[in-house]
Write an enzyme that holds these catalytic residues in place. Sequence first.
Site, PDB file in Angstrom:
ATOM      1  N   PHE A 186      50.602  42.809  41.664  1.00  0.00           N
ATOM      2  CA  PHE A 186      50.282  43.190  43.031  1.00  0.00           C
ATOM      3  C   PHE A 186      48.941  43.912  43.082  1.00  0.00           C
ATOM      4  CE2 PHE A 186      50.818  45.820  46.933  1.00  0.00           C
ATOM      5  CZ  PHE A 186      50.844  44.762  47.833  1.00  0.00           C
ATOM      6  N   TYR A 187      48.620  44.667  42.031  1.00  0.00           N
ATOM      7  CA  TYR A 187      47.299  45.294  41.954  1.00  0.00           C
ATOM      8  C   TYR A 187      46.209  44.240  42.093  1.00  0.00           C
ATOM      9  CZ  TYR A 187      43.103  47.091  39.657  1.00  0.00           C
ATOM     10  OH  TYR A 187      41.806  47.420  39.342  1.00  0.00           O
ATOM     11  N   ALA A 188      46.304  43.173  41.288  1.00  0.00           N
ATOM     12  CA  ALA A 188      45.300  42.111  41.351  1.00  0.00           C
ATOM     13  C   ALA A 188      45.271  41.453  42.724  1.00  0.00           C
ATOM     14  CB  ALA A 188      45.574  41.073  40.267  1.00  0.00           C
TER      15      ALA A 188
ATOM     16  N   THR B  38      45.927  42.830  45.616  1.00  0.00           N
ATOM     17  CA  THR B  38      45.235  43.673  46.596  1.00  0.00           C
ATOM     18  C   THR B  38      43.730  43.640  46.390  1.00  0.00           C
ATOM     19  OG1 THR B  38      45.446  45.700  45.251  1.00  0.00           O
ATOM     20  CG2 THR B  38      47.219  45.223  46.840  1.00  0.00           C
ATOM     21  N   LYS B  39      43.293  43.548  45.141  1.00  0.00           N
ATOM     22  CA  LYS B  39      41.854  43.500  44.891  1.00  0.00           C
ATOM     23  C   LYS B  39      41.267  42.147  45.315  1.00  0.00           C
ATOM     24  CE  LYS B  39      40.007  46.634  43.188  1.00  0.00           C
ATOM     25  NZ  LYS B  39      39.425  47.835  43.838  1.00  0.00           N
TER      26      LYS B  39
END
Length: 336
Positions: free
Chosen positions: A150-152, A154-155
């Site tokens: 999910f981090y990736a 959002t980026k």
Amino acid sequence: MKTALVTGSAGFIGHHVAARLLDAGWRVIGLDNLSDYYDPTLKHRRNAQLSGDIEHVTGDIAKPGLVAGLMETHRPEAVIHLAAQAGVRHSIDAPRTYLHANLAGTFELLEAARAYPPAHLLMASTSSVYGASPDMPYREIDRADHPISFYAATKKAGEAMAHSYASLYRLPTTLFRFFTVYGPWGRPDMAPFKFVRAILADETIDVYNHGRMRRDFTYVDDLVTGITGLIDVIPGDVPVSAADSLSPVAPHRIVNIGNGEAVELDRFIAAIEAATGRTATRNLMDMQPGDVPATWADTILLTDLLGHALPRTPIEEGVRAFVAWYLSEYAPDDTT
């Protein structure tokens, strides 16, 4: 005197960027929320190291109007957006914090830039957007449509949001895809910090994928040279080369900043062992959800844009510098 707004200025990379700009004679407005994702004491110590014409502002980038107010008051020529909720594994446990910081926060920054346009908006992304692609080294012009954390995600969404504003409002924007950054003042949740702390304390280190990991380890000073070197390389209408990721419809460009080498994790650990004079005890573990076995940056575009290759600090030299900083800051009793 030129003015830069640096978001995330008390963070690992933001601290180093602010320091470099101050050394070059810039006036810096540093915005950070001093979150407790890790011990805020380290963030306060980073801020205390900075000298020069800097104004520290504590606040949440996602608060409506905060960034716009700073930009209206200070009218920065360059905005370097480094504020984010970082960490691949933490995004599995606390995804809402990533939604808030990385999406709502980026939206507020883009709205502020629309209202008070800087000469150049520069924003941090991540190599994690490449997902588990086996096609390496990663090139900016390759598709990056399959993030596995999910981090990736959002980026990657931040990259798309920035493109829409660049297109709608002709806002010159450069996105940096960072690789595995390490060095003095690094984050406690990252492997270099955790490895050094554990090895000095004679504790076991967790080594994922049974040690079969490769990372494009990038020393923070080299990374900052890339960031600051691109401030005046403003996206226009003409690609610089066939490797250019310049959008055909907007002044928007994506640039890898990495060392350009996929290094075995064992080599990195060996460098820590050499720098500390200790031997690591390894706990070999399976791959973690959201992680990838390897990263490797193609840096041809960065070289084309800068007109020269980025400095490439050798792993052994960079690790020695990190260990020396760690000992100076934390001075464990068992190492004195």
